[in-house]
Write an enzyme that holds these catalytic residues in place. Sequence first.
Site, PDB file in Angstrom:
ATOM      1  N   LYS A  22       0.835  -1.211   0.000  1.00 34.66           N
ATOM      2  CA  LYS A  22       0.000   0.000   0.000  1.00 34.66           C
ATOM      3  C   LYS A  22       0.870   1.260   0.000  1.00 34.66           C
ATOM      4  CE  LYS A  22      -2.916   0.800   3.696  1.00 34.66           C
ATOM      5  NZ  LYS A  22      -3.107   2.205   4.028  1.00 34.66           N
ATOM      6  N   SER A  23       1.844   1.313   0.894  1.00 36.93           N
ATOM      7  CA  SER A  23       2.682   2.519   0.989  1.00 36.93           C
ATOM      8  C   SER A  23       3.407   2.781  -0.329  1.00 36.93           C
ATOM      9  CB  SER A  23       3.728   2.353   2.095  1.00 36.93           C
ATOM     10  OG  SER A  23       3.120   2.409   3.347  1.00 36.93           O
ATOM     11  N   ARG A  27       2.985   6.002  -3.379  1.00 37.71           N
ATOM     12  CA  ARG A  27       4.107   6.848  -3.821  1.00 37.71           C
ATOM     13  C   ARG A  27       4.325   6.724  -5.326  1.00 37.71           C
ATOM     14  NH1 ARG A  27       3.962   5.791   1.512  1.00 37.71           N
ATOM     15  NH2 ARG A  27       5.253   7.035   2.890  1.00 37.71           N
ATOM     16  N   SER A 166       6.941  10.141  11.860  1.00 42.18           N
ATOM     17  CA  SER A 166       5.856   9.909  10.903  1.00 42.18           C
ATOM     18  C   SER A 166       6.382   9.943   9.477  1.00 42.18           C
ATOM     19  CB  SER A 166       4.766  10.977  11.065  1.00 42.18           C
ATOM     20  OG  SER A 166       3.931  10.981   9.920  1.00 42.18           O
ATOM     21  N   ASP A 320       1.764  -0.197  12.059  1.00 41.26           N
ATOM     22  CA  ASP A 320       0.551  -0.763  11.464  1.00 41.26           C
ATOM     23  C   ASP A 320       0.310  -2.212  11.896  1.00 41.26           C
ATOM     24  OD1 ASP A 320       0.076   1.607  10.188  1.00 41.26           O
ATOM     25  OD2 ASP A 320       1.002   0.998   8.304  1.00 41.26           O
ATOM     26  N   LYS A 347      -5.104   6.894  14.400  1.00 43.60           N
ATOM     27  CA  LYS A 347      -5.094   6.138  13.140  1.00 43.60           C
ATOM     28  C   LYS A 347      -6.529   6.077  12.596  1.00 43.60           C
ATOM     29  CE  LYS A 347      -0.744   5.339  12.798  1.00 43.60           C
ATOM     30  NZ  LYS A 347      -0.002   5.953  11.690  1.00 43.60           N
ATOM     31  N   ARG A 395      -7.669  -2.662   9.860  1.00 48.31           N
ATOM     32  CA  ARG A 395      -6.709  -3.505  10.594  1.00 48.31           C
ATOM     33  C   ARG A 395      -7.329  -4.085  11.871  1.00 48.31           C
ATOM     34  NH1 ARG A 395      -2.327  -2.980   7.343  1.00 48.31           N
ATOM     35  NH2 ARG A 395      -1.861  -0.856   6.637  1.00 48.31           N
TER      36      ARG A 395
HETATM   37  C1  S3P Z   1       2.347   5.305   6.203  1.00 50.58           C
HETATM   38  C2  S3P Z   1       2.876   5.792   7.357  1.00 50.58           C
HETATM   39  C3  S3P Z   1       2.343   5.490   8.693  1.00 50.58           C
HETATM   40  C4  S3P Z   1       1.417   4.278   8.644  1.00 50.58           C
HETATM   41  C5  S3P Z   1       0.452   4.354   7.509  1.00 50.58           C
HETATM   42  C6  S3P Z   1       1.181   4.398   6.187  1.00 50.58           C
HETATM   43  C7  S3P Z   1       2.945   5.687   4.918  1.00 50.58           C
HETATM   44  O1  S3P Z   1       1.607   6.607   9.162  1.00 50.58           O
HETATM   45  O2  S3P Z   1       0.723   4.138   9.856  1.00 50.58           O
HETATM   46  O3  S3P Z   1      -0.422   3.247   7.501  1.00 50.58           O
HETATM   47  O4  S3P Z   1       2.639   5.053   3.882  1.00 50.58           O
HETATM   48  O5  S3P Z   1       3.739   6.635   4.916  1.00 50.58           O
HETATM   49  P1  S3P Z   1       2.298   7.808  10.003  1.00 50.58           P
HETATM   50  O6  S3P Z   1       3.241   8.511   9.112  1.00 50.58           O
HETATM   51  O7  S3P Z   1       1.142   8.678  10.419  1.00 50.58           O
HETATM   52  O8  S3P Z   1       2.950   7.136  11.171  1.00 50.58           O
END
Ligand code: S3P
Length: 436
Positions: A22-23, A27, A166, A320, A347, A395
Amino acid sequence: MKKETVLPAKSISGGIDLPGDKSISHRYAMLAGLAEGTSELRHFAAAADCHSTLACMSALGAEVKVEKGVVRVTGRGARGLKASSRALDAENSGTTMRLLSGILAGQEFTSKLTGDASLQKRPMKRVMGPLREMGAQITGRDDNFAPLEIRGAKLKAIDYKIPMASAQVKSAVLLAGLFADGVTSVTEPARTRDHTELALEEFGASIEKSGKTIRIHSLRGTNGGGTLVAKSLDVPGDLSSAVFWIAAASMFPDSHILIANVGLNPTRTAILDVFAAMGAKIKIPGLKSSHGEVIGDLDVQGTSLKGGVIEGDTIPLVIDELPMLAALGPCTEEGIEIRDAAELRVKESDRISALAENLRRMGATVEERPDGLKVAGRSKGKLRGAEIDPRGDHRIAMAFAVAGLAAEGSTVIRDADCAGVSYPTFFEEMKRLAQR
Ligand code: S3P
């Protein structure tokens, strides 16, 4: 609102192909929209969140074509995005809203960004602050919440010390840095996932890292090259989704699962160390590198988990995965204690409260604290099936579905569709893998 019923299992077995990370998908989608040419993103996340990002990029003028797991994005070039005629809707996705804010801060037009009821409760000041310092004008409800209005500007480069760990805040500032007038730097208090840095490099941005500081050169600079280039990329499987199966398999001694092509970026694998410290049997037969990301297969056998304490700098690296760890607590010998994790309260839901409430519904002994929780282990008795309210949080829904496999009696997950935010086929997979 669909309910899913989870019945007790004897073990978890089979081969698993995960949804794309997902992350990383977020991007790649954003940078492809800023690049010149057509990017091909294979094994793009099925997660609803990442499709929210694609819809936003499309509303900003990128051409997006989705065909099964392959997404083709034809970018507008770094200066080619157009104002959207309607508010951009990030739906449930904090990553979409925070990262896109960084990009929109550097555009010469005004954008509105909104989201669902959950996202409208999540703090945005953490990105509004640095982006305002760079010169964007941003307003939000109570100066902290969506809907946001972002009036982009010619940004100025800043050196920003991020107050909280973060990856989303780091990424918003780095993406804005593409449009600033020099070199922007961010310094993190603790390490967080570095997919933005790796993806920026892939698409041709100039970025340097030293310790916890990352510097990004503007695309506006003379020797920055001025453009991002379209790429053909493979998205690895999502380790955060794999964790539900690692947890499920580890609960039953007879389990054996093989998970193919998992993203094993070192800023994400602390969860495997946590499992290993608890006695999990996880093997990684081979590793390869792809577009800066590390990928490997996971071979997981069942065992009996010890439990333990998760705290400090480990927290942002497993943020997560904490719902699954907490819900696993009653199936471990010593229980699970989570400290230093107040971020869990902001969250997709207040995850500390949602975990404590639902664990108690299943008969677990839980101490809720401002920054974490302590969940008693097996000596306090087996979990009982119950009706779970995931509070719309993917989650939480998946963590309790896994806990339900080890409970006595059936567990009903209310509003189970919310799993689709990250893992649309989760419940089908669970039915296939659970041996009874
Ligand atoms: C993420 C960063 C995290 C994570 C989120 C995805 C990302 O959040 O909890 O599910 O893709 O950069 P935070 O940056 O708020 O910790």
